[in-house]
Design an enzyme around this catalytic site. Structure first.
Site, PDB file in Angstrom:
ATOM      1  N   HIS A 276       0.853  -1.184   0.000  1.00  0.00           N
ATOM      2  CA  HIS A 276       0.000   0.000   0.000  1.00  0.00           C
ATOM      3  C   HIS A 276       0.884   1.227   0.000  1.00  0.00           C
ATOM      4  CE1 HIS A 276      -3.093   2.875   1.128  1.00  0.00           C
ATOM      5  NE2 HIS A 276      -3.951   1.980   0.682  1.00  0.00           N
ATOM      6  N   ASP A 333      -7.979  -5.216  -0.002  1.00  0.00           N
ATOM      7  CA  ASP A 333      -8.492  -6.065  -1.077  1.00  0.00           C
ATOM      8  C   ASP A 333      -8.160  -7.538  -0.887  1.00  0.00           C
ATOM      9  OD1 ASP A 333      -9.743  -4.121  -2.548  1.00  0.00           O
ATOM     10  OD2 ASP A 333      -7.910  -3.547  -3.601  1.00  0.00           O
TER      11      ASP A 333
HETATM   12  N1  ACO Z   1       4.286  -7.787  -4.884  1.00  0.00           N
HETATM   13  C1  ACO Z   1       5.639  -7.771  -5.046  1.00  0.00           C
HETATM   14  N2  ACO Z   1       6.393  -6.667  -4.926  1.00  0.00           N
HETATM   15  C2  ACO Z   1       5.772  -5.523  -4.607  1.00  0.00           C
HETATM   16  C3  ACO Z   1       4.380  -5.461  -4.434  1.00  0.00           C
HETATM   17  C4  ACO Z   1       3.627  -6.646  -4.567  1.00  0.00           C
HETATM   18  N3  ACO Z   1       2.302  -6.635  -4.405  1.00  0.00           N
HETATM   19  N4  ACO Z   1       4.019  -4.186  -4.128  1.00  0.00           N
HETATM   20  C5  ACO Z   1       5.147  -3.475  -4.121  1.00  0.00           C
HETATM   21  N5  ACO Z   1       6.221  -4.277  -4.418  1.00  0.00           N
HETATM   22  C6  ACO Z   1       7.640  -3.877  -4.433  1.00  0.00           C
HETATM   23  C7  ACO Z   1       7.973  -3.066  -5.667  1.00  0.00           C
HETATM   24  O1  ACO Z   1       8.415  -3.888  -6.723  1.00  0.00           O
HETATM   25  C8  ACO Z   1       9.042  -2.165  -5.135  1.00  0.00           C
HETATM   26  O2  ACO Z   1      10.224  -2.895  -5.015  1.00  0.00           O
HETATM   27  P1  ACO Z   1      11.665  -2.190  -5.226  1.00  0.00           P
HETATM   28  O3  ACO Z   1      11.772  -1.165  -4.137  1.00  0.00           O
HETATM   29  O4  ACO Z   1      12.656  -3.303  -5.108  1.00  0.00           O
HETATM   30  O5  ACO Z   1      11.639  -1.576  -6.600  1.00  0.00           O
HETATM   31  C9  ACO Z   1       8.596  -1.845  -3.714  1.00  0.00           C
HETATM   32  O6  ACO Z   1       7.824  -2.992  -3.327  1.00  0.00           O
HETATM   33  C10 ACO Z   1       7.757  -0.590  -3.586  1.00  0.00           C
HETATM   34  O7  ACO Z   1       6.644  -0.710  -4.487  1.00  0.00           O
HETATM   35  P2  ACO Z   1       6.034   0.496  -5.300  1.00  0.00           P
HETATM   36  O8  ACO Z   1       5.327  -0.041  -6.497  1.00  0.00           O
HETATM   37  O9  ACO Z   1       7.063   1.556  -5.522  1.00  0.00           O
HETATM   38  O10 ACO Z   1       4.987   1.066  -4.234  1.00  0.00           O
HETATM   39  P3  ACO Z   1       3.786   2.003  -4.540  1.00  0.00           P
HETATM   40  O11 ACO Z   1       3.485   2.720  -3.283  1.00  0.00           O
HETATM   41  O12 ACO Z   1       4.049   2.819  -5.770  1.00  0.00           O
HETATM   42  O13 ACO Z   1       2.605   0.998  -4.929  1.00  0.00           O
HETATM   43  C11 ACO Z   1       0.796  -0.512  -4.715  1.00  0.00           C
HETATM   44  C12 ACO Z   1       1.621   0.585  -4.026  1.00  0.00           C
HETATM   45  C13 ACO Z   1       0.310  -0.015  -6.096  1.00  0.00           C
HETATM   46  C14 ACO Z   1      -0.428  -0.823  -3.854  1.00  0.00           C
HETATM   47  C15 ACO Z   1       1.684  -1.770  -4.887  1.00  0.00           C
HETATM   48  O14 ACO Z   1       2.075  -2.250  -3.620  1.00  0.00           O
HETATM   49  C16 ACO Z   1       0.974  -2.885  -5.678  1.00  0.00           C
HETATM   50  O15 ACO Z   1       1.051  -2.896  -6.903  1.00  0.00           O
HETATM   51  N6  ACO Z   1       0.266  -3.841  -4.972  1.00  0.00           N
HETATM   52  C17 ACO Z   1      -0.484  -4.879  -5.653  1.00  0.00           C
HETATM   53  C18 ACO Z   1      -1.815  -4.322  -6.164  1.00  0.00           C
HETATM   54  C19 ACO Z   1      -2.798  -4.062  -5.036  1.00  0.00           C
HETATM   55  O16 ACO Z   1      -3.013  -4.870  -4.147  1.00  0.00           O
HETATM   56  N7  ACO Z   1      -3.473  -2.886  -5.129  1.00  0.00           N
HETATM   57  C20 ACO Z   1      -4.495  -2.493  -4.155  1.00  0.00           C
HETATM   58  C21 ACO Z   1      -4.031  -1.313  -3.352  1.00  0.00           C
HETATM   59  S1  ACO Z   1      -5.172  -0.935  -2.084  1.00  0.00           S
HETATM   60  C22 ACO Z   1      -6.383  -0.150  -2.876  1.00  0.00           C
HETATM   61  O17 ACO Z   1      -6.283   0.473  -3.873  1.00  0.00           O
HETATM   62  C23 ACO Z   1      -7.669  -0.249  -2.259  1.00  0.00           C
END
Ligand code: ACO
Length: 398
Positions: A276, A333
């Protein structure tokens, strides 16, 4: 030639904050969120207490009007909504043009946008009336997609039922048999909608405020919010979570394999329902939902094998260095889809359920943006393209 990018660099300062990770776009008195401590409050009331004690309409009133309603205010709000649950019959003609397998989120955003063409012309009190219309008609229209996918006639709203029961009745009642709303199911739906009701300046809410800042109508703004919510990185994740859990189950239930894939940046796979932008410790909504999922499955006597896979995946991820280091925890979620499934809601309707829950939050944020007389939202950029070039006739281009 003047190098405009260079000139701007020298004369002006633009802050780049890709994804707005540290940029506040507004001041808001609606929702308080502390990502480090895992605190979420609507208008000062804790999400835990509201989910336990309130009805969804009470929470909607709280978000939209700022205070919990008195008994009289609640009755008037509920009655106003009931007076507007029927949708203009001509809207059905638009709906009928969608293919039977259309994604319900695309249909919902189009139908909400179409409301701006059907419900105009109320000058005084237009906003208030449109707020009630949206709260009243969106659940009705949402059920049409499900009915169409089943080849069944749509159900009209039943004003003797409360908000959640009315939705369930429109979804599941058939003309050939009486339908009794299960109170366990209605209570679980009530809780889920409350948990989704607002979450400060997330992607869809910011979209609603940004679109509204151009003085576009409430309907146009909410329709844009629905589209933003549909993305798999936002509300669309709840559908993707169940599809992922199903895929893991079909693949033999090897969670370690999927954890390894999620850690491999080249795999293109992310663990849906994990991570998140703001919560870096835990998502308080996920805690409530996990317990609710256990309760609902037990009360309905359902033994869902994907729940076991979800628990295994959560345990494996939470003890893995990759997820720990990046503070990736289950989000709202992760478990909501398991409950929706138990309630009989089809997978492609999960994000629609999220939208129904988020509606009062979007409305409250739109109203606040308007009351604050916020200026039109207009982000800046840093131009990194070509410097000035002379036009080349098409015949002379290489
Ligand atoms: N699985 C594996 N790796 C992940 C995940 C995941 N679900 N989420 C983040 N990471 C990793 C990224 O690859 C990144 O790694 P790095 O630092 O080595 O490059 C690090 O964690 C940070 O991730 P970001 O994408 O920069 O974080 P951001 O805050 O931009 O994204 C998000 C947050 C979009 C929720 C992300 O965690 C994600 O894609 N999760 C899966 C989708 C999801 O569940 N979305 C629902 C969100 S809640 C909502 O909207 C109600």
């Amino acid at each position: 030639a003047i190098d405009i990018a260079k000139l701007r660099d020298e004369t002006g300062h633009i802050t780049i904050d890709s994804g707005y990770k540290n940029t506040g776009a507004t001041k808001s008195a609606i929702t308080f969120l502390d990502g480090e401590l895992g605190i979420l409050r609507y208008r000062g009331y804790s999400i835990e207490e509201l989910a336990e004690k309130a009805t969804f309409l009470e929470v909607a009133y709280l978000l939209i009007y700022g205070e919990l309603p008195t008994t009289e205010q609640y009755a008037a709000f509920e009655n106003d909504i009931k007076m507007h649950t029927i949708v203009n019959e001509d809207m059905r003609k638009i709906f009928e043009g969608f293919p039977v397998n259309a994604h319900p989120m695309g249909v919902l955003s189009a139908m909400v946008c179409a409301m701006s063409a059907f419900y105009t012309g109320d000058k005084a009190g237009a906003d208030e009336l449109n707020i009630i219309r949206l709260m009243a008609k969106m659940p009705s229209m949402a059920t049409w997609s499900y009915k169409k996918s089943q080849g069944h006639p749509v159900n009209y709203p039943n004003n003797s039922l409360d908000y959640c029961s009315n939705f369930l009745n429109m979804m599941f009642a058939l003309p050939v048999a009486p339908y009794q709303v299960n109170p366990v199911v209605a209570a679980a739906l009530n809780k889920l909608l409350i948990l989704h009701a607002d979450h400060e300046q997330n992607c869809s809410t910011s979209t609603v405020r940004l679109v509204g800042s151009s003085h576009a109508s409430l309907y146009a703004s909410i329709s844009a919010g629905i589209n933003a919510l549909s993305g798999p990185l936002h509300g669309g994740a709840n559908q993707e979570v169940i599809e992922m859990l199903e895929a893991i189950k079909a693949d033999g239930g090897d969670t370690a394999k999927y954890i390894a894939m999620a850690k491999d940046k080249n795999s293109g796979f992310r663990l849906m329902g994990f991570g998140h932008r703001v919560y870096k410790n835990f998502d308080p909504r996920a805690r409530i939902i996990k317990k609710a999922a256990d309760d609902v499955l037990a009360a309905l006597g359902i033994n869902d094998p994907v729940l076991k896979i979800a628990s295994e995946l959560e345990a494996a991820a939470l003890s893995d260095e990759y997820f720990v280091a990046r503070k990736l925890y289950p989000n709202v979620d992760f478990y909501s889809g398991i409950i929706y499934r138990a309630l009989g809601i089809p997978t492609d309707m999960f994000t629609v359920m999220f939208a129904i829950g988020r509606l009062p939050g979007w409305i409250a944020q739109w109203k606040e943006m308007k009351a604050n007389k916020e200026p039109i939202g207009r982000p800046r950029q840093v131009y990194v393209g070509a410097t000035e070039r002379a036009y080349v006739n098409i015949a002379d281009r290489k």
